[in-house]
Design a protein around this motif. Structure first.
Motif, PDB file in Angstrom:
ATOM      1  N   SER A 186       0.818  -1.219   0.000  1.00  0.00           N
ATOM      2  CA  SER A 186       0.000   0.000   0.000  1.00  0.00           C
ATOM      3  C   SER A 186       0.852   1.270   0.000  1.00  0.00           C
ATOM      4  N   ALA A 187       2.180   1.126   0.033  1.00  0.00           N
ATOM      5  CA  ALA A 187       3.050   2.303   0.068  1.00  0.00           C
ATOM      6  C   ALA A 187       2.961   3.092  -1.236  1.00  0.00           C
ATOM      7  N   ALA A 188       3.154   4.398  -1.126  1.00  0.00           N
ATOM      8  CA  ALA A 188       3.210   5.274  -2.300  1.00  0.00           C
ATOM      9  C   ALA A 188       4.681   5.447  -2.677  1.00  0.00           C
ATOM     10  N   VAL A 189       5.174   4.497  -3.459  1.00  0.00           N
ATOM     11  CA  VAL A 189       6.600   4.459  -3.798  1.00  0.00           C
ATOM     12  C   VAL A 189       6.888   5.395  -4.967  1.00  0.00           C
ATOM     13  N   ALA A 190       7.983   6.132  -4.873  1.00  0.00           N
ATOM     14  CA  ALA A 190       8.370   7.041  -5.950  1.00  0.00           C
ATOM     15  C   ALA A 190       8.649   6.253  -7.233  1.00  0.00           C
ATOM     16  N   ASP A 191       8.101   6.734  -8.341  1.00  0.00           N
ATOM     17  CA  ASP A 191       8.359   6.099  -9.637  1.00  0.00           C
ATOM     18  C   ASP A 191       9.710   6.508 -10.214  1.00  0.00           C
ATOM     19  N   TYR A 192      10.174   7.684  -9.801  1.00  0.00           N
ATOM     20  CA  TYR A 192      11.451   8.199 -10.305  1.00  0.00           C
ATOM     21  C   TYR A 192      12.302   8.721  -9.147  1.00  0.00           C
ATOM     22  N   ARG A 193      13.602   8.763  -9.381  1.00  0.00           N
ATOM     23  CA  ARG A 193      14.534   9.318  -8.409  1.00  0.00           C
ATOM     24  C   ARG A 193      15.598  10.104  -9.163  1.00  0.00           C
ATOM     25  N   PRO A 194      16.254  11.066  -8.534  1.00  0.00           N
ATOM     26  CA  PRO A 194      17.339  11.791  -9.193  1.00  0.00           C
ATOM     27  C   PRO A 194      18.436  10.825  -9.641  1.00  0.00           C
ATOM     28  N   LYS A 195      18.904  11.017 -10.872  1.00  0.00           N
ATOM     29  CA  LYS A 195      19.941  10.129 -11.404  1.00  0.00           C
ATOM     30  C   LYS A 195      21.241  10.275 -10.638  1.00  0.00           C
ATOM     31  N   SER A 196      21.519  11.473 -10.184  1.00  0.00           N
ATOM     32  CA  SER A 196      22.704  11.693  -9.345  1.00  0.00           C
ATOM     33  C   SER A 196      22.304  12.558  -8.162  1.00  0.00           C
ATOM     34  N   VAL A 197      22.895  12.277  -7.009  1.00  0.00           N
ATOM     35  CA  VAL A 197      22.585  12.995  -5.775  1.00  0.00           C
ATOM     36  C   VAL A 197      23.797  13.829  -5.376  1.00  0.00           C
ATOM     37  N   ALA A 198      23.575  15.137  -5.199  1.00  0.00           N
ATOM     38  CA  ALA A 198      24.673  16.027  -4.802  1.00  0.00           C
ATOM     39  C   ALA A 198      25.116  15.699  -3.381  1.00  0.00           C
ATOM     40  N   ASP A 199      26.424  15.713  -3.149  1.00  0.00           N
ATOM     41  CA  ASP A 199      26.909  15.405  -1.797  1.00  0.00           C
ATOM     42  C   ASP A 199      26.902  16.623  -0.888  1.00  0.00           C
ATOM     43  N   LYS A 200      26.644  17.803  -1.476  1.00  0.00           N
ATOM     44  CA  LYS A 200      26.509  19.027  -0.690  1.00  0.00           C
ATOM     45  C   LYS A 200      25.240  19.751  -1.112  1.00  0.00           C
ATOM     46  N   LYS A 201      24.750  20.610  -0.244  1.00  0.00           N
ATOM     47  CA  LYS A 201      23.532  21.344  -0.553  1.00  0.00           C
ATOM     48  C   LYS A 201      23.707  22.167  -1.822  1.00  0.00           C
ATOM     49  N   ILE A 202      22.744  22.036  -2.732  1.00  0.00           N
ATOM     50  CA  ILE A 202      22.793  22.783  -3.982  1.00  0.00           C
ATOM     51  C   ILE A 202      22.400  24.231  -3.727  1.00  0.00           C
ATOM     52  N   LYS A 203      23.251  25.144  -4.126  1.00  0.00           N
ATOM     53  CA  LYS A 203      23.018  26.574  -3.894  1.00  0.00           C
ATOM     54  C   LYS A 203      22.072  27.150  -4.944  1.00  0.00           C
ATOM     55  N   LYS A 204      21.283  28.122  -4.514  1.00  0.00           N
ATOM     56  CA  LYS A 204      20.367  28.787  -5.426  1.00  0.00           C
ATOM     57  C   LYS A 204      21.142  29.798  -6.262  1.00  0.00           C
ATOM     58  N   LYS A 205      21.256  29.518  -7.572  1.00  0.00           N
ATOM     59  CA  LYS A 205      22.014  30.408  -8.460  1.00  0.00           C
ATOM     60  C   LYS A 205      21.177  30.838  -9.655  1.00  0.00           C
ATOM     61  N   GLU A 206      20.776  29.863 -10.450  1.00  0.00           N
ATOM     62  CA  GLU A 206      20.057  30.177 -11.680  1.00  0.00           C
ATOM     63  C   GLU A 206      18.553  30.314 -11.420  1.00  0.00           C
ATOM     64  N   SER A 207      17.844  30.931 -12.401  1.00  0.00           N
ATOM     65  CA  SER A 207      16.398  31.102 -12.261  1.00  0.00           C
ATOM     66  C   SER A 207      15.648  29.808 -12.527  1.00  0.00           C
ATOM     67  N   THR A 208      16.275  28.885 -13.237  1.00  0.00           N
ATOM     68  CA  THR A 208      15.692  27.564 -13.453  1.00  0.00           C
ATOM     69  C   THR A 208      16.696  26.498 -13.021  1.00  0.00           C
ATOM     70  N   PHE A 209      16.152  25.330 -12.725  1.00  0.00           N
ATOM     71  CA  PHE A 209      17.027  24.252 -12.252  1.00  0.00           C
ATOM     72  C   PHE A 209      16.476  22.936 -12.783  1.00  0.00           C
ATOM     73  N   THR A 210      17.296  22.143 -13.370  1.00  0.00           N
ATOM     74  CA  THR A 210      16.873  20.882 -13.983  1.00  0.00           C
ATOM     75  C   THR A 210      17.462  19.707 -13.232  1.00  0.00           C
ATOM     76  N   ILE A 211      16.606  18.723 -12.945  1.00  0.00           N
ATOM     77  CA  ILE A 211      17.056  17.480 -12.313  1.00  0.00           C
ATOM     78  C   ILE A 211      16.766  16.333 -13.273  1.00  0.00           C
ATOM     79  N   GLU A 212      17.755  15.564 -13.589  1.00  0.00           N
ATOM     80  CA  GLU A 212      17.552  14.396 -14.437  1.00  0.00           C
ATOM     81  C   GLU A 212      17.110  13.228 -13.557  1.00  0.00           C
TER      82      GLU A 212
END
Length: 403
Positions: free
Chosen positions: A278-304
């Protein structure tokens, strides 16, 4: 959590010296989570006071048909008492009361309630050695057992007369244990392992962010409780949730990601007879995980993103003796999509709920579901509490297993 939790237990007390132990029996039932009412024979009040038992049970104590302390002569309805009870436990049960029970004598409120009760009746004999061994007492035992009552065996020890032998009422903790075991032994999932998943999964983006969903896990936890109440040993694999359970038959396995849930589920699947995902399992996950917090820089941000492993499908592919249940949460073409999932993932049953239905879905205490079986039977249910939905689901599983 005891199997006695939320049970309505009527404790009958008769006039034997062992009545003093009734206070401990009440306390143990309360500790197990049961609701307790006490009915006494008039003579039993010479051995323990109604005030003590009323204080412990948090309910009035009944010892006569009419409340003598009330100027209005309020009638104590023995029929309602008998129908209220899920279990009727008579402890101590004296030779006198057992003889009356065996022969239909009805001269006090306890006996009238006994004759009105529709629930299982347990009796714990308590008397002196010679009385216990008397032929008439043996006849009472035989008759009461033939009526379907259940005897909690007396112990052996020093008796009130000073004799040593059989006839001593079972210890309060042994009485409670006897009843718990007797109930568990009759439950349909006794000895079965049920694997259940619940809650969301969180797929990390970086050390502080994740992709998740709004699942609270409540539905899965209610299913786990319903299965455990039927005697099953439950393995509950749950994603991050605030839900809690203290049921002694439920073993909680916390996970975070879809990968962790996949691994944990496969660890227990082969030894399970029933699996309910009955769990709501994620169908997708980020292809790569950053090892540090991603800083807010650009106006758009894309996650594969990449697909996660389909846990339900993987179980259907290796299914042998297991009864496999899946869930489908849809927003359109619900029946069509659910049937497709049922077939493609080799399920025995799928539980469909729609976000179009008011009161169904995430973050609420109710749900409105439709069961679709592997034989294409469609069973619609009205809006109910998630606890009631869980009970409906377990009954549907038992029905299909018995078919």
């Amino acid at each position: 959590m005891s199997i006695l939790k939320d049970k309505n237990i009527l404790l009958g007390i008769t006039a034997g010296i062992a009545a003093y132990k009734s206070a401990s029996i009440v306390r143990l039932f309360i500790k197990a989570g049961a609701n307790i009412k006490v009915v006494m024979t008039p003579a039993s009040k010479d051995f323990i006071t109604p005030l003590t038992l009323s204080t412990l049970s948090k309910n009035p104590v009944y010892s006569s048909f009419v409340d003598e302390e009330d100027d209005n002569n309020v009638w104590n309805n023995h029929v309602e008492l008998g129908l209220w009870a899920d279990l009727f436990v008579i402890a101590p049960a004296t030779a006198n009361t057992m003889a009356k029970m065996a022969n239909g004598v009805c001269n006090n409120i306890l006996l009238a309630t006994y004759l009105s009760a529709k629930c299982p009746v347990y009796f714990a004999p308590a008397m002196d050695l010679d009385m216990y061994k008397h032929k008439s007492t043996e006849t009472s035992f035989d008759k009461l057992l033939s009526y379907g009552n259940k005897m909690i065996p007396a112990g052996t020890g020093e008796l009130a007369s000073g004799l040593v032998g059989e006839g001593r009422m079972a210890k309060p903790e042994d009485i409670v244990s006897f009843i718990e075991k007797d109930i568990l032994d009759q439950l349909p999932l006794k000895g079965k392992q049920v694997l259940i998943t619940a809650g969301p999964t969180y797929e990390a983006i970086d050390p502080v962010r994740f992709i998740g969903n709004h699942s609270s896990g409540k539905m899965g936890f209610e299913i786990a409780n319903a299965a455990a109440n039927l005697g099953a040993e439950v393995i509950l694999v749950t994603g991050p949730t605030h839900q809690k359970t203290n049921h002694s038959y439920i073993s909680v396995k916390p996970v975070v990601s879809a990968k962790e849930m996949y691994n944990e589920v496969h660890k227990h699947y082969k030894s399970s007879q029933i699996a309910i995902l009955s769990a709501a399992v994620a169908d997708y996950r980020p292809k790569s995980v950053a090892d540090k917090k991603i800083k807010k820089k650009e106006s758009t941000f894309t996650i594969e993103l990449e697909k996660t492993k389909d846990i339900l499908k993987s179980l259907g592919e290796i299914k042998k003796q297991q009864f496999l249940v899946g869930f489908a949460l849809e927003t359109n073409n619900e029946i069509e999509y659910a049937k497709g999932k049922l077939e493609s993932k080799n399920l025995d049953l799928i539980v469909l709920n729609s976000l179009q239905d008011k009161g169904a879905g995430f973050g609420v205490s109710t749900n409105k579901v439709t069961f679709i079986t592997s034989s294409n039977e469609i069973i619609e249910h009205k809006l109910k509490s998630k606890a009631e939905v869980a009970e409906d689901l377990m009954q549907q599983i038992l029905k299909q297993l018995d078919a």
